[in-house]
Structures are given as C-alpha cells and as structure tokens.
Enzyme design. Structure first.
Site, PDB file in Angstrom:
ATOM      1  N   CYS A 108       7.319 -14.188   4.405  1.00 56.80           N
ATOM      2  CA  CYS A 108       8.299 -15.237   4.694  1.00 56.80           C
ATOM      3  C   CYS A 108       7.598 -16.533   5.127  1.00 56.80           C
ATOM      4  O   CYS A 108       6.593 -16.503   5.814  1.00 56.80           O
ATOM      5  CB  CYS A 108       9.292 -14.847   5.780  1.00 56.80           C
ATOM      6  SG  CYS A 108      10.210 -13.370   5.403  1.00 56.80           S
ATOM      7  N   ARG A 132       4.211 -16.944   0.348  1.00 58.17           N
ATOM      8  CA  ARG A 132       4.466 -16.001   1.437  1.00 58.17           C
ATOM      9  C   ARG A 132       5.689 -15.128   1.179  1.00 58.17           C
ATOM     10  O   ARG A 132       5.966 -14.202   1.945  1.00 58.17           O
ATOM     11  CB  ARG A 132       4.680 -16.770   2.747  1.00 58.17           C
ATOM     12  CG  ARG A 132       3.486 -17.591   3.169  1.00 58.17           C
ATOM     13  CD  ARG A 132       3.790 -18.306   4.454  1.00 58.17           C
ATOM     14  NE  ARG A 132       3.900 -17.376   5.544  1.00 58.17           N
ATOM     15  CZ  ARG A 132       2.905 -17.008   6.328  1.00 58.17           C
ATOM     16  NH1 ARG A 132       1.717 -17.499   6.135  1.00 58.17           N
ATOM     17  NH2 ARG A 132       3.092 -16.158   7.312  1.00 58.17           N
ATOM     18  N   TRP A 172      10.562 -12.907   2.054  1.00 62.52           N
ATOM     19  CA  TRP A 172      10.028 -11.661   1.500  1.00 62.52           C
ATOM     20  C   TRP A 172      10.828 -10.563   2.197  1.00 62.52           C
ATOM     21  O   TRP A 172      10.675 -10.333   3.395  1.00 62.52           O
ATOM     22  CB  TRP A 172       8.543 -11.531   1.807  1.00 62.52           C
ATOM     23  CG  TRP A 172       7.886 -10.370   1.131  1.00 62.52           C
ATOM     24  CD1 TRP A 172       7.354 -10.345  -0.126  1.00 62.52           C
ATOM     25  CD2 TRP A 172       7.674  -9.069   1.671  1.00 62.52           C
ATOM     26  NE1 TRP A 172       6.832  -9.103  -0.390  1.00 62.52           N
ATOM     27  CE2 TRP A 172       7.011  -8.296   0.695  1.00 62.52           C
ATOM     28  CE3 TRP A 172       7.983  -8.463   2.891  1.00 62.52           C
ATOM     29  CZ2 TRP A 172       6.647  -6.968   0.886  1.00 62.52           C
ATOM     30  CZ3 TRP A 172       7.623  -7.132   3.087  1.00 62.52           C
ATOM     31  CH2 TRP A 172       6.970  -6.404   2.088  1.00 62.52           C
ATOM     32  N   ASN A 216      10.601 -15.072  10.634  1.00 60.58           N
ATOM     33  CA  ASN A 216       9.562 -14.320   9.937  1.00 60.58           C
ATOM     34  C   ASN A 216       9.132 -13.195  10.864  1.00 60.58           C
ATOM     35  O   ASN A 216       8.917 -13.428  12.050  1.00 60.58           O
ATOM     36  CB  ASN A 216       8.381 -15.261   9.632  1.00 60.58           C
ATOM     37  CG  ASN A 216       7.193 -14.528   9.054  1.00 60.58           C
ATOM     38  OD1 ASN A 216       7.342 -13.417   8.524  1.00 60.58           O
ATOM     39  ND2 ASN A 216       6.024 -15.121   9.150  1.00 60.58           N
ATOM     40  N   GLY A 217       9.019 -11.971  10.338  1.00 57.09           N
ATOM     41  CA  GLY A 217       8.603 -10.836  11.160  1.00 57.09           C
ATOM     42  C   GLY A 217       9.617  -9.710  11.056  1.00 57.09           C
ATOM     43  O   GLY A 217      10.434  -9.686  10.125  1.00 57.09           O
ATOM     44  N   GLU A 255     -11.866  -2.733  -5.772  1.00 57.18           N
ATOM     45  CA  GLU A 255     -11.358  -4.105  -5.807  1.00 57.18           C
ATOM     46  C   GLU A 255     -10.948  -4.503  -7.234  1.00 57.18           C
ATOM     47  O   GLU A 255      -9.911  -5.141  -7.427  1.00 57.18           O
ATOM     48  CB  GLU A 255     -12.423  -5.069  -5.255  1.00 57.18           C
ATOM     49  CG  GLU A 255     -12.020  -6.523  -5.219  1.00 57.18           C
ATOM     50  CD  GLU A 255     -10.773  -6.824  -4.386  1.00 57.18           C
ATOM     51  OE1 GLU A 255     -10.292  -5.947  -3.658  1.00 57.18           O
ATOM     52  OE2 GLU A 255     -10.257  -7.947  -4.494  1.00 57.18           O
ATOM     53  N   LYS A 289      -7.169  -5.740  -8.256  1.00 52.37           N
ATOM     54  CA  LYS A 289      -6.900  -7.031  -8.902  1.00 52.37           C
ATOM     55  C   LYS A 289      -6.076  -6.811 -10.167  1.00 52.37           C
ATOM     56  O   LYS A 289      -5.122  -7.535 -10.444  1.00 52.37           O
ATOM     57  CB  LYS A 289      -8.201  -7.768  -9.258  1.00 52.37           C
ATOM     58  CG  LYS A 289      -8.894  -8.427  -8.114  1.00 52.37           C
ATOM     59  CD  LYS A 289      -8.244  -9.706  -7.675  1.00 52.37           C
ATOM     60  CE  LYS A 289      -7.602  -9.732  -6.351  1.00 52.37           C
ATOM     61  NZ  LYS A 289      -7.852  -8.996  -5.204  1.00 52.37           N
ATOM     62  N   GLU A 302      -2.359  -5.678  -9.176  1.00 50.04           N
ATOM     63  CA  GLU A 302      -1.457  -6.620  -8.514  1.00 50.04           C
ATOM     64  C   GLU A 302      -1.106  -7.807  -9.394  1.00 50.04           C
ATOM     65  O   GLU A 302      -0.005  -8.340  -9.284  1.00 50.04           O
ATOM     66  CB  GLU A 302      -1.982  -7.061  -7.140  1.00 50.04           C
ATOM     67  CG  GLU A 302      -3.259  -7.806  -7.118  1.00 50.04           C
ATOM     68  CD  GLU A 302      -3.756  -8.113  -5.697  1.00 50.04           C
ATOM     69  OE1 GLU A 302      -2.971  -8.117  -4.745  1.00 50.04           O
ATOM     70  OE2 GLU A 302      -4.958  -8.368  -5.552  1.00 50.04           O
ATOM     71  N   HIS A 348     -13.191  16.009 -11.311  1.00 49.24           N
ATOM     72  CA  HIS A 348     -12.544  16.972 -10.421  1.00 49.24           C
ATOM     73  C   HIS A 348     -11.025  16.918 -10.548  1.00 49.24           C
ATOM     74  O   HIS A 348     -10.313  17.332  -9.639  1.00 49.24           O
ATOM     75  CB  HIS A 348     -12.989  16.741  -8.975  1.00 49.24           C
ATOM     76  CG  HIS A 348     -14.440  17.019  -8.766  1.00 49.24           C
ATOM     77  ND1 HIS A 348     -14.958  18.299  -8.691  1.00 49.24           N
ATOM     78  CD2 HIS A 348     -15.515  16.188  -8.691  1.00 49.24           C
ATOM     79  CE1 HIS A 348     -16.261  18.246  -8.550  1.00 49.24           C
ATOM     80  NE2 HIS A 348     -16.633  16.974  -8.561  1.00 49.24           N
ATOM     81  N   LYS A 377       1.499 -13.104   0.556  1.00 47.41           N
ATOM     82  CA  LYS A 377       0.105 -13.421   0.878  1.00 47.41           C
ATOM     83  C   LYS A 377      -0.315 -12.844   2.216  1.00 47.41           C
ATOM     84  O   LYS A 377      -1.390 -12.290   2.363  1.00 47.41           O
ATOM     85  CB  LYS A 377      -0.063 -14.944   0.885  1.00 47.41           C
ATOM     86  CG  LYS A 377      -1.467 -15.405   1.194  1.00 47.41           C
ATOM     87  CD  LYS A 377      -2.378 -15.122   0.029  1.00 47.41           C
ATOM     88  CE  LYS A 377      -3.807 -15.523   0.286  1.00 47.41           C
ATOM     89  NZ  LYS A 377      -4.711 -14.834  -0.651  1.00 47.41           N
TER      90      LYS A 377
END
Ligand code: M6R
Length: 615
Positions: free
Chosen positions: A2, A27, A76, A102-103, A488, A492, A495, A511, A610
């Site tokens: 947010c 955000r 968000w 926000n939160g 990583e 990438k 996402e 395995h 973000k």
C-alpha cells in the site's frame, strides 16, 4: 504494501495526490482512491478498483476534484478482496474521520465487536475501517481532539499501521500516526506532503521528516508538529535528501526493471567504493558501518535473516563467508526465525539484509535478536528505514531508489556488501594473508566492468526469451554458490514472467524431481564453481537424456561446455567467490525479457508489492 500520499497547501491536491500515487503504485495496485477537501470544507472521496488509471478516469468523469488538501492511497489487498468497496480512503461511520492505512490491524475482529456494541456498523471488509472508526469513537467519547483520540486508538490497536487522517472539524490539518509501517513527511514553503516513500514527493521537496514508531504528526501547510503517544511534543530535524529524483524515473528505458539492471554496474561500484580505501595498497574500512577489528575478532558465529531475494543473498554469503573467513554461518527465512524460539550465542553477529528496511518479518527477526542481546548489523538500502534505525550498526548499500517490484540492482549491491564483509572478516581473523586480501579486493573491483560487458550482449538473451516464451516449467540447477544463484534466477523468472520454475541443488534433482523432466523441458544449469563443474555437468546431462533442453551459464574459460548443452551464456572469468554478481545478470535479463515477451507488466507483477510490511 500500500502507498499513502497526502498534501496540504495552495495547489491542486488532486494533482499532487495522483502524481505521488503514480510513483508509489509499485507498493500495491489493486485499487486506488483519494479524498480531497474543497473550499466549503466538504470532503469528496473517489475510489476505483484496479490501476491508478481507473481512478484517474473516474475523477475525470465525476467532473474533477477541487481542493487544496487531501489524502490518497494505492492498495495491496490484505483484508477484503480488491474492489471499490474495500478501496481507501474510508470514512468513519459517523462521517467525522476520513483516512487511509498501510499495514495490518491484527485485532480488527475484536475492535469490530467493540464498535458494534457501541452502535457502529461497517461499510467494507477491511481492517482499516475499524481503526478509523475507533478514532471517531474516542473523539466522540472524550472530546479531547484528534491527538488524544488517535493516541487512545493507538493504545488499543495491535498490529502495524501508517495512518493519514482528515477530520471534518479540522479543515487546515492532516494527522498521521505510525507503528511499524513507513511514512514520511516533507515540507516546503507553504506546502506539506505525506508519503510512504521519498520518491513520491521528491519532486516537491527534499526536506523530509521520518516519523518514529508510536508517534503522531499534525501537518499544516508548510509545517509539521510531532507528538509521542502520551501527547508530549517531540522536536525533529528534517533530513535533506541528496539523491537525485532522476534515479526514480525511467530515464529513457521502457521499464524500471531494465533500467535498474543497467544500473547494477554503478551501484556495485558505489557500494564497493564506500568502504574500499587507499590509492596504493587498497584496504577495506568498515568504520562507517560501526565495525571495528575487535568487533570482528569477537564474532563466534553469524546468523543471517532475510526474505525473498535478500534471503538468496544470505545463502550466497553463507558459502563465501564460511569459505573465506571460516566463521559458521546459518541463514534463515526471517519469517521462520521470529517464531521458532531461536537460540543465539552471546558473541553471535546477527545480520539482517533488506532493500526496503521495512520488511515486517525481517524487522521482527531483528527485534528478536536484539531482545536476546546479540550484536546486530543491517545491510540496508533505504536510509532512515526502520531496520536501519533499529540495528546496532548499518552497512548501507548504495543502490538508490529501486522502483521495479522485482529486485535487481539492490540485490547486486547487497551481494557486493556481503563480499566486502567476508573479505574483511577473513583478513582480521587471519584466514587469508595480505596478498590474498589485496588480490580479492582487486577482483571485487573488476565486477562493475564485467557486468557491463554482459549487458553489451543482452540481445542474445532477448532472442532466446522470444523463442522460449511459451515454456511451462523451468528448472534452475547448481551446486554451492551456483545453487544460491539458481534460487534467485528461478524467483526472477516466476515473479516477472509467471512461468513456473524451480531451483534445485543439482544433485537433489534425481531424488524425486527428475520425474518432471520431459521432452523440451528447459533446464538451466549454472556452472561457475571450478571444483563442481563436472558434477553439475553430469546432472545436466542426466536431464538431457530425458529430453530436456539445456541452457548453461558458465565462465568464458569453460566455453567447452557448448559441446554438451543447447545454449550457453558465457560470463567473464572472476574469482569463484564472486561469480554470483555476474551470473545473476543474464538470469535477471531472462526473467525480464520473458515477462515482456509474454505481455506482462514487468515492473508491477500481479499479486506482488515492493515492500512487504505485513507478515
Ligand atoms: O525490502 P526487502 O529486501 O526486505 O524485501 C525482501 C523481499 O520481499 C524481496 O527481496 C522480494 O523477494 C523481491 N521482490 C524479489 O524480487
């Protein structure tokens, strides 16, 4: 999570809010809204589901929004689906308070019950509404004014919040309250600004106040006054922001993500140069981060806690630090660390890695470590962020503002910071000699140019991405540091391009997961570690025998690998501890170009935000 913007001054609040929200959309972008007070004191709220563009269209079709003070929000979703009904701003039941948040209000159900008992009913599914109604409840009950009502609500609320509130009886003010969610205030001549993050208001002012936990601010045009939760005045000095607003603009690139990949060379250079000193006879000076030789000698072991890509940096550094400095290192998801009653050694160093410095789980892990009394170090990008302020010492990565949700340049800077720490730890603890120290520093300093040389050949990756954009499942494999990089590379890809991918320590594939390999499955092997090259190659060949299409990322000196795989991406040779800084670049480019080829918004991937300020 947010984005919040606020404005009070003489200009068009609507214009400032929309402009600020456009810089904060990274955000959260499920819905957006603004509340603006006109010259008659009436607050008009406009909200829309979806991207900011939908809100702009709605504002235009409603005849515009006039007024010189207001608040805005880009959401968000946490509580309640993304919809106009749940979009912020929310207005209290009695209409006296309008706010954005926000939160997460953790005890919102309990607060709902309390408020229901007092005659409130609800207009959304959000937790936010309970906070705003609670402020109204205390305002009406005690008649002590906004500061008193906000403080009383803060005592009752559990969870995290940045709140910006407008009161119907206070036309010239906006109030802000904060706990564990970022919010800053900027002032200029006759104007004040509120934002979740500096880039949203940098165009208007460079003088910024950071609001601490459990603090309240009252903002008027051109000034801000701060209180603690007991209503006592707090003196604060503004921080002058020195970095350039251009670093938060696309600067001619199509997306922030590709722009930020192109900045990696510079940010690695800046981060290294902030601590590498000396003209002839280079040495590392960590005094700015508060790290002395005696501090280093005393470390018994290291725990690194972080989330997402920052966690992957931690995994990489585990290999580098243990090998160079011979200190035991463990790496933990910050979200797991905080809840598992961790046992820390009194001489342990606890490192938190975070770009934003606001990730809720990383912050909570840091607090747990501090509670246990161990030394803490933040590797942080955002100056003045919560982790930077709460850690005992801070090593700032100099990546500048990172806007694309998928991290690239901040990741590169975090790795560079970790390498420097590893080399210095090794030197001070006597596990490398002076010659090796100097050699390793010189190797580090070759990274920026080598990143640039990889970028000069980016067209190859773009071409490959165009051909492989229909892939369904991709596997990244590697051993040691290459495994950390596989993690990583895979993140990438997922996402940004939404292609399912997984990362495996190369030998683990057989395995179980090798059963998923079939004709045409793309398997990307990372083979930069000399002692492990042949072994990972065998694992790749095992996949090829089952129909996989193989891509390898390997050093130029191992060009011979092209005889075994379908496609090779060669990276410049470098000391094997530092290969991650180079091989991450083609993987970031691959994720980016696949995302673009598939037509997705690479800077704002679906469902992501973000800065993850909720747990
Ligand atoms: O701000 P932080 O570095 O603490 O963020 C941690 C993760 O949320 C972050 O690295 C995330 O995984 C990235 N979006 C990945 O690209």
């Amino acid at each position: 999570m947010c984005g919040i913007v606020g404005y009070i001054g003489e200009g068009s609040a609507c214009d400032v809010l929309i402009d600020g929200l456009s810089r904060l959309e990274y955000r959260g972008y499920d819905s957006a809204g603004i509340a603006v007070r006109n010259s008659d004191g009436v607050i008009k709220v406009v909200r829309a589901k979806g991207r900011l563009k939908a809100l702009e269209d709605k504002i235009a079709s409603s005849g515009g929004v006039e007024g010189t003070s207001g608040i805005g929000h880009t959401r968000w979703a946490t509580h309640g689906e993304p919809s106009e009904y749940n979009a912020h701003p929310h207005t209290s039941y009695g209409g006296t308070v309008t706010g954005v948040h926000n939160g997460i209000i953790e005890n919102y159900l309990e607060l709902r019950e309390k408020l229901t008992r007092h005659g409130f009913s609800f207009r959304s599914d959000t937790d936010t509404e309970t906070a705003i109604d609670l402020v109204e409840y205390y305002l009406m009950k005690y008649r002590g004014g906004p500061a008193d009502a906000i403080a009383k609500a803060m005592v009752r609320i559990r969870g995290s919040y940045a709140l910006a509130l407008m009161f119907s009886d206070e036309p010239d003010r906006i109030w802000v309250a904060r706990k564990d969610s970022p919010i800053i205030i900027g002032t200029a001549d006759g104007e004040s600004y509120i934002a979740s993050d500096v880039p949203a208001i940098l165009k208007y002012t460079r003088d910024v106040y950071y609001i601490g936990n459990l603090e309240i601010a009252c903002i008027e045009a051109g000034k801000a006054v701060f209180y603690n939760i007991d209503g006592e005045l707090i003196e604060k000095e503004p921080v002058h922001i020195t970095w350039d607003a251009d670093s938060a603009e696309k600067g001619g690139f199509e997306h922030f993500m590709i722009k930020e990949i192109h900045e990696e060379s510079r940010v690695v250079n800046d981060t290294l140069n902030s601590v590498i000193k000396g003209e002839n006879g280079k040495y590392i000076d960590l005094s700015a981060a508060g790290i002395s030789d005696s501090y280093i000698k005393n470390i018994s072991r290291i725990t690194i806690a972080a989330c997402g890509s920052a966690y992957h940096v931690g995994i990489n550094l585990q290999y580098v630090m243990e090998d160079l400095a011979r200190i035991p290192v463990r790496v933990e998801f910050a979200s797991e660390f905080r809840y598992r009653k961790p046992v820390l050694d009194s001489d342990e160093l606890f490192i938190v890695i975070s770009q934003s410095g606001e990730t809720a789980d990383s912050l909570a892990a840091l607090r747990e470590a501090k509670k246990q009394g161990v030394n803490t170090l933040g590797i942080v990008n955002v100056v003045g962020s919560s982790i930077a302020r709460e850690a005992d010492s801070v090593f700032y990565t100099l990546a500048g503002p990172e806007i694309a949700v998928a991290t690239t340049k901040a990741y590169a800077a975090q790795l560079a910071a970790g390498y420097v720490l590893s080399i210095q730890f090794a030197k001070v603890r006597g596990t490398i000699n002076e010659d090796e120290y100097v050699r390793l520093i010189s190797e580090l300093q070759t990274i920026p140019e080598k990143i640039q040389s990889i970028l000069r050949n980016k067209d190859r990756i773009q071409y490959f991405a165009a051909k492989y954009s229909n892939a369904h499942d991709v596997f990244f494999i590697g051993r040691g540091i290459d495994y950390a990089m596989a993690l990583e590379g895979s993140l990438k890809m997922k996402e940004v391009s939404y292609i399912h991918s997984e990362a495996y320590a190369a030998a683990e594939l057989k395995h179980g997961t090798i059963s998923l390999i079939e004709d045409g499955t793309l398997v990307i092997g990372i083979l930069t570690q000399p002692g492990l090259f042949e072994k990972t190659l065998s694992n790749l060949v095992e996949c090829k025998s089952r129909g996989a299409f193989l891509m390898a990322i390997a050093p130029e000196s191992r060009e011979d690998i092209s005889a075994y795989v379908d496609l090779v991406e060669l990276i410049p040779d470098i000391d094997s501890h530092f290969t991650g800084s180079l091989d991450v670049v083609p993987m970031q480019l691959l994720g980016y170009y696949l995302g673009v080829a598939r037509g997705f918004d690479v800077d704002k991937p679906r469902n992501l935000a973000k800065s993850v300020t909720v747990e």
